[in-house]
Write a protein that holds these residues in place. Structure first.
Motif, PDB file in Angstrom:
ATOM      1  N   LEU A   3      82.567  15.969 -13.080  1.00  0.00           N
ATOM      2  CA  LEU A   3      82.636  15.712 -11.649  1.00  0.00           C
ATOM      3  C   LEU A   3      81.593  16.544 -10.921  1.00  0.00           C
ATOM      4  O   LEU A   3      81.406  17.722 -11.237  1.00  0.00           O
ATOM      5  CB  LEU A   3      84.024  16.035 -11.100  1.00  0.00           C
ATOM      6  N   GLN A   4      80.964  15.942  -9.932  1.00  0.00           N
ATOM      7  CA  GLN A   4      79.957  16.622  -9.124  1.00  0.00           C
ATOM      8  C   GLN A   4      80.342  16.459  -7.663  1.00  0.00           C
ATOM      9  O   GLN A   4      80.268  15.358  -7.119  1.00  0.00           O
ATOM     10  CB  GLN A   4      78.569  16.023  -9.378  1.00  0.00           C
ATOM     11  N   ALA A   5      80.748  17.560  -7.044  1.00  0.00           N
ATOM     12  CA  ALA A   5      81.099  17.524  -5.627  1.00  0.00           C
ATOM     13  C   ALA A   5      79.882  17.874  -4.790  1.00  0.00           C
ATOM     14  O   ALA A   5      79.103  18.750  -5.155  1.00  0.00           O
ATOM     15  CB  ALA A   5      82.232  18.500  -5.341  1.00  0.00           C
ATOM     16  N   SER A   6      79.731  17.203  -3.666  1.00  0.00           N
ATOM     17  CA  SER A   6      78.598  17.463  -2.777  1.00  0.00           C
ATOM     18  C   SER A   6      78.972  17.067  -1.356  1.00  0.00           C
ATOM     19  O   SER A   6      80.029  16.475  -1.116  1.00  0.00           O
ATOM     20  CB  SER A   6      77.365  16.676  -3.234  1.00  0.00           C
ATOM     21  N   GLY A   7      78.080  17.396  -0.422  1.00  0.00           N
ATOM     22  CA  GLY A   7      78.283  16.989   0.958  1.00  0.00           C
ATOM     23  C   GLY A   7      78.719  18.097   1.895  1.00  0.00           C
ATOM     24  O   GLY A   7      78.853  17.879   3.100  1.00  0.00           O
ATOM     25  N   GLY A   8      78.962  19.274   1.372  1.00  0.00           N
ATOM     26  CA  GLY A   8      79.354  20.373   2.227  1.00  0.00           C
ATOM     27  C   GLY A   8      78.211  20.858   3.086  1.00  0.00           C
ATOM     28  O   GLY A   8      77.059  20.457   2.909  1.00  0.00           O
ATOM     29  N   LEU A  17      82.274  15.722   8.441  1.00  0.00           N
ATOM     30  CA  LEU A  17      81.533  15.785   7.183  1.00  0.00           C
ATOM     31  C   LEU A  17      82.170  14.795   6.217  1.00  0.00           C
ATOM     32  O   LEU A  17      83.377  14.538   6.283  1.00  0.00           O
ATOM     33  CB  LEU A  17      81.595  17.178   6.549  1.00  0.00           C
ATOM     34  N   ARG A  18      81.348  14.266   5.326  1.00  0.00           N
ATOM     35  CA  ARG A  18      81.873  13.433   4.250  1.00  0.00           C
ATOM     36  C   ARG A  18      81.501  14.078   2.926  1.00  0.00           C
ATOM     37  O   ARG A  18      80.319  14.213   2.604  1.00  0.00           O
ATOM     38  CB  ARG A  18      81.349  12.011   4.309  1.00  0.00           C
ATOM     39  N   LEU A  19      82.502  14.468   2.175  1.00  0.00           N
ATOM     40  CA  LEU A  19      82.276  15.024   0.857  1.00  0.00           C
ATOM     41  C   LEU A  19      82.326  13.910  -0.180  1.00  0.00           C
ATOM     42  O   LEU A  19      83.071  12.946  -0.036  1.00  0.00           O
ATOM     43  CB  LEU A  19      83.343  16.070   0.531  1.00  0.00           C
ATOM     44  N   SER A  20      81.521  14.088  -1.219  1.00  0.00           N
ATOM     45  CA  SER A  20      81.483  13.113  -2.303  1.00  0.00           C
ATOM     46  C   SER A  20      81.859  13.780  -3.613  1.00  0.00           C
ATOM     47  O   SER A  20      81.547  14.952  -3.844  1.00  0.00           O
ATOM     48  CB  SER A  20      80.077  12.517  -2.437  1.00  0.00           C
ATOM     49  N   CYS A  21      82.506  13.038  -4.461  1.00  0.00           N
ATOM     50  CA  CYS A  21      82.849  13.492  -5.810  1.00  0.00           C
ATOM     51  C   CYS A  21      82.393  12.401  -6.766  1.00  0.00           C
ATOM     52  O   CYS A  21      83.065  11.373  -6.915  1.00  0.00           O
ATOM     53  CB  CYS A  21      84.345  13.728  -5.918  1.00  0.00           C
ATOM     54  N   TRP A  35      91.582  16.342  -4.119  1.00  0.00           N
ATOM     55  CA  TRP A  35      90.709  17.305  -3.438  1.00  0.00           C
ATOM     56  C   TRP A  35      91.537  18.552  -3.124  1.00  0.00           C
ATOM     57  O   TRP A  35      92.661  18.442  -2.612  1.00  0.00           O
ATOM     58  CB  TRP A  35      90.155  16.734  -2.141  1.00  0.00           C
ATOM     59  N   PHE A  36      90.960  19.700  -3.417  1.00  0.00           N
ATOM     60  CA  PHE A  36      91.581  20.980  -3.131  1.00  0.00           C
ATOM     61  C   PHE A  36      90.569  21.857  -2.414  1.00  0.00           C
ATOM     62  O   PHE A  36      89.371  21.602  -2.471  1.00  0.00           O
ATOM     63  CB  PHE A  36      92.026  21.655  -4.443  1.00  0.00           C
ATOM     64  N   ARG A  37      91.038  22.898  -1.755  1.00  0.00           N
ATOM     65  CA  ARG A  37      90.104  23.805  -1.100  1.00  0.00           C
ATOM     66  C   ARG A  37      90.588  25.244  -1.253  1.00  0.00           C
ATOM     67  O   ARG A  37      91.785  25.503  -1.378  1.00  0.00           O
ATOM     68  CB  ARG A  37      89.938  23.443   0.365  1.00  0.00           C
ATOM     69  N   ARG A  74      80.268   2.837  -7.346  1.00  0.00           N
ATOM     70  CA  ARG A  74      79.496   4.073  -7.430  1.00  0.00           C
ATOM     71  C   ARG A  74      80.205   5.147  -8.248  1.00  0.00           C
ATOM     72  O   ARG A  74      79.682   6.240  -8.419  1.00  0.00           O
ATOM     73  CB  ARG A  74      79.216   4.609  -6.027  1.00  0.00           C
ATOM     74  N   ASN A  75      81.423   4.832  -8.713  1.00  0.00           N
ATOM     75  CA  ASN A  75      82.208   5.799  -9.487  1.00  0.00           C
ATOM     76  C   ASN A  75      82.336   7.118  -8.724  1.00  0.00           C
ATOM     77  O   ASN A  75      82.166   8.215  -9.270  1.00  0.00           O
ATOM     78  CB  ASN A  75      81.579   6.047 -10.863  1.00  0.00           C
ATOM     79  N   THR A  76      82.637   6.996  -7.442  1.00  0.00           N
ATOM     80  CA  THR A  76      82.647   8.146  -6.548  1.00  0.00           C
ATOM     81  C   THR A  76      83.885   8.095  -5.658  1.00  0.00           C
ATOM     82  O   THR A  76      84.300   7.010  -5.232  1.00  0.00           O
ATOM     83  CB  THR A  76      81.379   8.158  -5.678  1.00  0.00           C
ATOM     84  N   VAL A  77      84.427   9.269  -5.390  1.00  0.00           N
ATOM     85  CA  VAL A  77      85.518   9.409  -4.424  1.00  0.00           C
ATOM     86  C   VAL A  77      84.998  10.229  -3.252  1.00  0.00           C
ATOM     87  O   VAL A  77      84.251  11.196  -3.437  1.00  0.00           O
ATOM     88  CB  VAL A  77      86.737  10.082  -5.077  1.00  0.00           C
ATOM     89  N   TYR A  78      85.400   9.823  -2.045  1.00  0.00           N
ATOM     90  CA  TYR A  78      84.927  10.476  -0.834  1.00  0.00           C
ATOM     91  C   TYR A  78      86.080  11.158  -0.100  1.00  0.00           C
ATOM     92  O   TYR A  78      87.235  10.723  -0.186  1.00  0.00           O
ATOM     93  CB  TYR A  78      84.279   9.455   0.097  1.00  0.00           C
TER      94      TYR A  78
END
Length: 124
Positions: A3-8, A17-21, A35-37, A74-78
């Motif tokens: 998994l690659q998280a981005s968008g921060g 903001l929209r984060l992508s995984c 999603w956790f923080r 896109r095999n991605t979760v937002y």
């Protein structure tokens, strides 16, 4: 699965903001994604999740401001975050695991595969 998280980034209070995984190695639509923080000096906590069938779960602290969605092509979760507050400042992580079901979707221990995290900073 990787998994690659981005968008921060840095955003003012009230902003969005929209984060992508992005997932590789497995088709992410077949599994739940959470999603956790983790805020500075705090424990990591649940934010939101989308389960296998598309059902969504949100923490009370973000309900009404956050939307989790999935793009199968896109095999991605937002994670779309609106009306951000300074208390939303944290490193955000996405996670997945084949064993996650509706009843444990908010439990960190249910997830074996984690992204590296992306930092969200909300200024007042």
């Amino acid at each position: 699965v990787q998994l690659q998280a981005s968008g921060g980034g840095l955003v003012q209070a009230g902003g969005s903001l929209r984060l992508s995984c992005a997932a590789s190695g497995r088709t992410i639509s077949r599994y739940a994604v959470g999603w956790f923080r983790q805020a500075p000096g705090m424990e990591r906590v649940f934010v939101a999740a989308i389960n296998r069938s598309g059902g969504k779960t949100y923490a009370d602290s973000v309900k009404g401001r956050v939307t989790v969605s999935r793009d199968t092509a896109r095999n991605t979760v937002y994670l779309q975050m609106n009306n951000l507050r300074p208390e939303d400042t944290a490193v955000y992580y996405c996670a997945t695991d084949p064993s996650v079901i509706v009843s444990n979707v908010a439990s960190q221990s249910a997830y074996a595969h984690w992204g590296q995290g992306t930092l969200v900073t909300v200024s007042s």
